[in-house]
Design a protein around this motif. Structure first.
Motif, PDB file in Angstrom:
ATOM      1  N   VAL A 127       0.229   7.405  13.703  1.00  0.00           N
ATOM      2  CA  VAL A 127      -0.201   6.664  14.683  1.00  0.00           C
ATOM      3  C   VAL A 127       0.497   6.725  16.781  1.00  0.00           C
ATOM      4  O   VAL A 127       0.319   5.071  17.028  1.00  0.00           O
ATOM      5  CB  VAL A 127      -0.058   5.217  14.376  1.00  0.00           C
ATOM      6  CG1 VAL A 127      -1.113   5.281  12.675  1.00  0.00           C
ATOM      7  CG2 VAL A 127       0.714   4.384  13.799  1.00  0.00           C
ATOM      8  N   GLN A 128       2.213   6.369  16.433  1.00  0.00           N
ATOM      9  CA  GLN A 128       2.457   6.588  17.785  1.00  0.00           C
ATOM     10  C   GLN A 128       3.084   8.112  17.691  1.00  0.00           C
ATOM     11  O   GLN A 128       3.736   7.774  16.484  1.00  0.00           O
ATOM     12  CB  GLN A 128       3.294   5.336  16.998  1.00  0.00           C
ATOM     13  CG  GLN A 128       4.158   4.715  17.930  1.00  0.00           C
ATOM     14  CD  GLN A 128       5.276   3.723  17.251  1.00  0.00           C
ATOM     15  OE1 GLN A 128       5.727   3.632  16.028  1.00  0.00           O
ATOM     16  NE2 GLN A 128       5.280   2.180  17.482  1.00  0.00           N
ATOM     17  N   ARG A 176      12.070  11.864  21.623  1.00  0.00           N
ATOM     18  CA  ARG A 176       9.977  12.026  21.986  1.00  0.00           C
ATOM     19  C   ARG A 176       9.646  11.192  23.166  1.00  0.00           C
ATOM     20  O   ARG A 176       8.092  10.787  22.989  1.00  0.00           O
ATOM     21  CB  ARG A 176       9.787  11.984  20.542  1.00  0.00           C
ATOM     22  CG  ARG A 176      10.415  12.694  19.110  1.00  0.00           C
ATOM     23  CD  ARG A 176       9.611  12.685  18.164  1.00  0.00           C
ATOM     24  NE  ARG A 176       9.609  13.204  16.794  1.00  0.00           N
ATOM     25  CZ  ARG A 176       8.977  14.551  16.754  1.00  0.00           C
ATOM     26  NH1 ARG A 176       7.941  14.290  17.420  1.00  0.00           N
ATOM     27  NH2 ARG A 176       9.119  15.629  16.298  1.00  0.00           N
ATOM     28  N   GLY A 177      10.366  10.770  23.950  1.00  0.00           N
ATOM     29  CA  GLY A 177       9.674   9.898  25.117  1.00  0.00           C
ATOM     30  C   GLY A 177       9.193   8.538  24.319  1.00  0.00           C
ATOM     31  O   GLY A 177      10.070   8.344  23.810  1.00  0.00           O
ATOM     32  N   PRO A 178       9.383   7.782  25.503  1.00  0.00           N
ATOM     33  CA  PRO A 178       8.431   6.327  25.571  1.00  0.00           C
ATOM     34  C   PRO A 178       7.579   6.021  24.640  1.00  0.00           C
ATOM     35  O   PRO A 178       6.792   7.428  23.670  1.00  0.00           O
ATOM     36  CB  PRO A 178       7.915   5.887  26.978  1.00  0.00           C
ATOM     37  CG  PRO A 178       7.440   7.810  27.951  1.00  0.00           C
ATOM     38  CD  PRO A 178       8.437   8.481  26.965  1.00  0.00           C
ATOM     39  N   GLU A 179       7.400   5.123  23.414  1.00  0.00           N
ATOM     40  CA  GLU A 179       5.817   4.922  22.844  1.00  0.00           C
ATOM     41  C   GLU A 179       4.717   4.608  23.319  1.00  0.00           C
ATOM     42  O   GLU A 179       4.642   3.900  24.485  1.00  0.00           O
ATOM     43  CB  GLU A 179       6.707   3.098  22.279  1.00  0.00           C
ATOM     44  CG  GLU A 179       5.494   3.034  21.540  1.00  0.00           C
ATOM     45  CD  GLU A 179       5.644   1.205  20.982  1.00  0.00           C
ATOM     46  OE1 GLU A 179       6.956   0.900  20.821  1.00  0.00           O
ATOM     47  OE2 GLU A 179       5.099   0.350  20.207  1.00  0.00           O
ATOM     48  N   ARG A 180       4.253   5.181  22.783  1.00  0.00           N
ATOM     49  CA  ARG A 180       2.406   5.398  23.160  1.00  0.00           C
ATOM     50  C   ARG A 180       1.877   4.983  21.550  1.00  0.00           C
ATOM     51  O   ARG A 180       2.179   6.355  20.745  1.00  0.00           O
ATOM     52  CB  ARG A 180       2.329   6.950  23.637  1.00  0.00           C
ATOM     53  CG  ARG A 180       2.904   6.762  25.581  1.00  0.00           C
ATOM     54  CD  ARG A 180       2.752   8.345  25.810  1.00  0.00           C
ATOM     55  NE  ARG A 180       4.252   8.312  25.089  1.00  0.00           N
ATOM     56  CZ  ARG A 180       4.784   9.952  24.563  1.00  0.00           C
ATOM     57  NH1 ARG A 180       4.348  10.735  25.744  1.00  0.00           N
ATOM     58  NH2 ARG A 180       5.746  10.398  23.981  1.00  0.00           N
ATOM     59  N   LEU A 213      -2.817   3.951   0.697  1.00  0.00           N
ATOM     60  CA  LEU A 213      -2.167   3.971   1.884  1.00  0.00           C
ATOM     61  C   LEU A 213      -0.476   3.918   2.160  1.00  0.00           C
ATOM     62  O   LEU A 213      -0.188   2.404   1.086  1.00  0.00           O
ATOM     63  CB  LEU A 213      -3.549   3.161   2.723  1.00  0.00           C
ATOM     64  CG  LEU A 213      -3.414   3.079   4.502  1.00  0.00           C
ATOM     65  CD1 LEU A 213      -3.465   4.436   5.179  1.00  0.00           C
ATOM     66  CD2 LEU A 213      -4.027   2.721   4.940  1.00  0.00           C
ATOM     67  N   ARG A 214       0.117   4.762   3.091  1.00  0.00           N
ATOM     68  CA  ARG A 214       1.574   4.457   3.007  1.00  0.00           C
ATOM     69  C   ARG A 214       1.513   4.349   4.789  1.00  0.00           C
ATOM     70  O   ARG A 214       0.895   4.807   5.222  1.00  0.00           O
ATOM     71  CB  ARG A 214       2.273   5.310   2.675  1.00  0.00           C
ATOM     72  CG  ARG A 214       1.981   5.636   0.679  1.00  0.00           C
ATOM     73  CD  ARG A 214       3.514   6.359   0.706  1.00  0.00           C
ATOM     74  NE  ARG A 214       2.932   7.082  -0.908  1.00  0.00           N
ATOM     75  CZ  ARG A 214       3.358   6.154  -2.395  1.00  0.00           C
ATOM     76  NH1 ARG A 214       3.946   5.419  -1.507  1.00  0.00           N
ATOM     77  NH2 ARG A 214       3.407   6.588  -2.698  1.00  0.00           N
ATOM     78  N   PHE A 215       2.945   3.531   5.166  1.00  0.00           N
ATOM     79  CA  PHE A 215       3.079   3.723   6.488  1.00  0.00           C
ATOM     80  C   PHE A 215       4.849   4.029   6.446  1.00  0.00           C
ATOM     81  O   PHE A 215       5.575   2.920   5.737  1.00  0.00           O
ATOM     82  CB  PHE A 215       2.346   2.638   7.537  1.00  0.00           C
ATOM     83  CG  PHE A 215       3.142   1.083   7.044  1.00  0.00           C
ATOM     84  CD1 PHE A 215       4.241   0.776   7.612  1.00  0.00           C
ATOM     85  CD2 PHE A 215       2.182   0.672   6.029  1.00  0.00           C
ATOM     86  CE1 PHE A 215       4.640  -0.978   6.845  1.00  0.00           C
ATOM     87  CE2 PHE A 215       2.902  -0.534   5.066  1.00  0.00           C
ATOM     88  CZ  PHE A 215       3.517  -1.035   5.955  1.00  0.00           C
ATOM     89  N   VAL A 216       5.557   4.908   7.611  1.00  0.00           N
ATOM     90  CA  VAL A 216       6.892   4.560   7.855  1.00  0.00           C
ATOM     91  C   VAL A 216       6.835   5.096   9.262  1.00  0.00           C
ATOM     92  O   VAL A 216       6.351   5.489   9.893  1.00  0.00           O
ATOM     93  CB  VAL A 216       7.836   5.682   6.868  1.00  0.00           C
ATOM     94  CG1 VAL A 216       7.585   5.329   5.692  1.00  0.00           C
ATOM     95  CG2 VAL A 216       7.048   6.819   7.054  1.00  0.00           C
ATOM     96  N   ILE A 239       7.060   1.805  13.415  1.00  0.00           N
ATOM     97  CA  ILE A 239       5.314   1.685  13.614  1.00  0.00           C
ATOM     98  C   ILE A 239       4.454   0.018  13.411  1.00  0.00           C
ATOM     99  O   ILE A 239       3.876  -0.417  13.056  1.00  0.00           O
ATOM    100  CB  ILE A 239       4.478   2.649  12.128  1.00  0.00           C
ATOM    101  CG1 ILE A 239       3.535   2.701  12.103  1.00  0.00           C
ATOM    102  CG2 ILE A 239       5.798   2.069  11.017  1.00  0.00           C
ATOM    103  CD1 ILE A 239       3.024   3.548  10.913  1.00  0.00           C
ATOM    104  N   ASN A 240       5.688  -0.715  13.296  1.00  0.00           N
ATOM    105  CA  ASN A 240       5.299  -2.153  12.865  1.00  0.00           C
ATOM    106  C   ASN A 240       5.347  -2.167  14.188  1.00  0.00           C
ATOM    107  O   ASN A 240       4.414  -3.610  14.458  1.00  0.00           O
ATOM    108  CB  ASN A 240       6.479  -2.721  12.403  1.00  0.00           C
ATOM    109  CG  ASN A 240       7.936  -2.873  12.760  1.00  0.00           C
ATOM    110  OD1 ASN A 240       8.352  -1.978  12.675  1.00  0.00           O
ATOM    111  ND2 ASN A 240       8.143  -3.698  13.064  1.00  0.00           N
TER     112      ASN A 240
END
Ligand code: SAH
Ligand code: F3S
Length: 487
Positions: free
Chosen positions: A170-171, A187-191, A252-255, A220-221
Motif C-alpha cells: 500500500v506504501q 526505498r526512497g520517500p514515502e509514497r 485481512l492483516r497489515f504490517v 502503514i498507519n
C-alpha cells in the motif's frame, strides 16, 4: 528456442518477498520458467537486503558461489536487485565485476528492458531511483512513480500457484529517518498507492484464490491518499474497510505500524471489521526514552505503552509483536534494563530482536559511535531470546484445551520431511503424504494438527492439545463444518 530458466533468491523482509513475486511474474510473461537450482539457470537474480551488515555479506557470499557456476555456463546472466543496489551499486560493481544487471527496488519494472540491453550488448545494465527522486520536480516524481505502479498492477498467478495468502503493497518508502535505519535511503520517500488500485489488486488476488491478504507498508498507519479531483483523503482505517468488502476474502492483516502516529480509528476498524485479524506488529526498538531519542523515534516509552493499553482496551484478544534493537550507540546496562522492563510490561506474543549494525549514511553512523562491545550486544540479545522462549511457551500453553479458528496452509514441513525420509528408506512408489497439516490462527500462532488433506485452504476449527515455544499442536474438529466468516 529452448525455454530460459530463472533462479531468484530472496533475502530480507516481506516487501522483498512481494517484489520477488512481481519480478518472477514479469519474467514468466517474457517466457522464463523458474528453477530452484541456479546451476541450471540462464538468469540468476539475488533480491538483496541492506538493513544490517550481515545481510549484505550474505548476499556477497551467495554471489561468489554463483560466479563459480557462471564459469561453467558463461552465458548465464547474473543480476543483483533490491536495497543493496540502491545503497551501494559502486561497491557491488567493484567486488563483483561479473554482475551483468543491477536494479534498485524502485525500478523493478525496468528489468525486462535491462535484460534486453544485457542480451544485446553484453554491457552491464543498471537502473536506480537513487537520491535524485528526492530532487526531482514533483511532476517527474509522479511519472517515475506511475511506471513502478504498473509493476504492482501487473500481478498474475504465481508460477507455483500459491495464492492462499498474498501480500499487497500500500506504501513505498519511508519518511521517518530513524537514525539507525537505511530504509529511507534504499526505498526512497514515502509514497502511498491509490486506494482504487489497491482494491483492484486485492480483488484480483481473491479471484485467484487468496483467502488472506496482508497489506504492506514501512509505516502503514501513516497511509493517506488524497484524491485530487474530490479532495477526499483515504486513511488506513478507510482502506481496511474498502478491502474488507471484497467478497470471498476471509482474513485481512497489515504490517508494519509505527508507534508515533497511530490513531484510534485504526483500532476501531480492527474491532469492527470481522475479517481484520487481531494482530498488531508495532516495533518499539527500545524501552529507554534516552535511547529512543538517539534513535530519532518520535515517541516515548510511556506513549508506546499507552498505545498498547488503548489497543488492548479497544480490540479484545489482540496479539502484539515488536522489534527491538540491542546495543545501540551509547546504550547502558540501565537503558537495556528499561527495554527488558517494557517487554515484560507489554507481554508480546512475539518479539524480533537485532544487534545494532551501523549502516553507512544514516545519522547514527555519521554522528554516534558504535561503542557497545560485540560481547555486550550478544549478551543483551540473549536476554531477549530468553524472554521470547519463556513467554512463547507460556503464551502457547494458555491455548491448551481451547479451540481456535485456523487457515490451513498445507502439509506440515516436519511431516513432509518424515514422509520423504520414509519414502527414501522404503523406496515406495505409491507414497502418500501424511495428514499432519499446518495453519495459522487469526493472531498468528502456528498450529500443527491432524486432519484430512481436503482441509487445505479452508478455515477450520482446531482443538489444541499440546504446545511448545514455537508451535501449537491439535486435532481438527471434523464434526463441525469449516468455520466461516460472515461477509
Ligand atoms: N518499517 C519498520 C522496520 C524496518 S527494518 C519500522 O517501522 O520499524 C526492520 C527492523 O530491523 C526494524 O524494526 C529494526 O528493529 C531492525 N533494524 C533496522 N535497522 C537496523 C540496524 N541498523 N541494526 C539492527 N537492526 C536494525
Ligand atoms: Fe526504518 Fe524507521 Fe522507517 S525503522 S523503515 S526509518 S520508520
Amino acid at each position: 528456442m529452448p525455454t530460459k530458466r530463472v533462479y531468484l533468491e530472496t533475502m530480507g523482509c516481506q516487501m522483498n518477498v512481494l517484489d520477488s513475486e512481481l519480478v518472477i511474474g514479469q519474467l514468466c510473461a517474457l517466457g522464463y520458467k523458474p528453477t530452484d537450482d541456479y546451476h541450471t539457470a540462464d538468469l540468476v537474480l539475488i533480491n538483496t537486503c541492506s538493513v544490517r551488515h550481515r545481510a549484505e555479506e550474505k548476499a556477497y557470499s551467495r554471489l561468489t558461489a554463483i560466479a563459480r557456476a557462471k564459469t561453467e555456463r558463461p552465458n548465464m546472466i547474473i543480476g543483483v536487485i533490491g536495497c543493496m543496489v540502491e545503497r551501494d551499486h559502486e561497491g557491488i560493481r567493484q567486488r563483483c565485476p561479473y554482475v551483468d544487471l543491477l536494479c534498485g527496488p524502485g525500478n523493478l519494472n525496468e528489468i525486462p528492458a535491462l535484460l534486453a540491453t544485457v542480451e544485446e550488448t553484453r554491457v552491464q545494465a543498471i537502473a536506480l531511483e537513487h537520491d535524485h527522486s528526492r530532487r526531482l520536480p514533483s511532476a517527474e516524481r509522479t511519472l517515475l512513480y506511475n511506471s513502478i505502479e504498473e509493476l504492482d498492477m501487473s500481478r498474475r498467478t504465481p508460477p507455483d500457484g500459491r495464492t492462499l495468502q498474498a501480500y499487497v503493497r500500500v506504501q513505498r518508502g519511508c519518511d521517518k529517518f530513524c537514525s539507525f535505519c537505511v530504509v529511507p535511503f534504499t526505498r526512497g520517500p514515502e509514497r502511498n498507492r491509490p486506494p482504487a488500485n489497491i482494491v483492484i489488486e486485492a480483488r484480483r488476488l481473491v479471484d485467484m484464490g487468496a483467502k488472506e491478504i496482508t497489506l504492506l507498508g514501512q509505516t502503514i498507519n501513516s497511509y493517506a491518499y488524497t484524491d485530487s479531483s474530490t479532495g477526499r483523503t483515504v486513511r488506513l482505517a478507510d482502506l481496511l474497510e474498502q478491502v474488507h468488502e471484497i467478497e470471498g476474502l476471509q482474513r485481512l492483516r497489515f504490517v508494519t505500524s509505527y508507534p508515533g502516529d497511530f490513531t484510534d480509528d485504526i483500532l476501531q476498524a480492527m474491532r469492527d471489521l470481522p475479517k481484520v485479524c487481531e494482530y498488531l506488529h508495532l516495533p518499539a526498538q527500545s524501552g529507554s526514552n534516552a535511547v529512543l531519542k538517539r534513535m530519532r523515534r518520535r515517541y516515548t516509552a510511556e506513549q508506546y505503552t499507552e498505545l498498547i493499553a488503548r489497543a488492548r482496551e479497544t480490540v479484545p484478544g489482540i496479539s502484539l509483536a515488536g522489534d527491538f534493537i540491542v546495543g545501540f550507540c551509547g546504550e547502558t546496562d540501565a537503558e537495556h534494563a528499561e527495554t527488558l522492563a517494557l517487554i515484560e510490561r507489554v507481554g508480546y506474543k512475539n518479539i524480533y530482536m537485532f544487534k545494532y549494525s551501523p549502516r553507512p549514511a544514516t545519522v547514527a553512523d555519521r554522528s554516534l559511535p558504535d561503542d557497545v562491545p560485540e560481547a555486550v550486544k550478544k549478551r543483551r540479545h540473549l536476554d531477549l531470546v530468553e524472554y521470547q522462549k519463556r513467554s512463547g511457551l507460556a503464551h502457547h500453553q494458555g491455548f491448551i484445551g481451547r479451540t481456535v479458528e485456523i487457515l490451513v496452509e498445507g502439509f506440515s514441513k516436519a511431516a513432509i520431511k518424515a514422509q520423504e525420509a520414509e519414502q527414501e528408506r522404503n523406496n515406495h512408489v505409491s507414497w502418500k503424504r501424511g495428514d499432519q497439516l499446518v495453519g495459522r490462527t487469526r493472531t498468528d500462532e502456528i498450529v500443527v494438527f491432524t486432519g484430512p488433506k481436503s482441509m487445505i485452504g479452508q478455515l477450520v476449527t482446531v482443538w489444541i492439545t499440546a504446545a511448545t515455544a514455537l508451535t501449537l499442536h491439535g486435532e481438527a474438529d471434523q464434526t463441525s463444518a469449516p468455520a466461516t466468516v460472515v461477509d
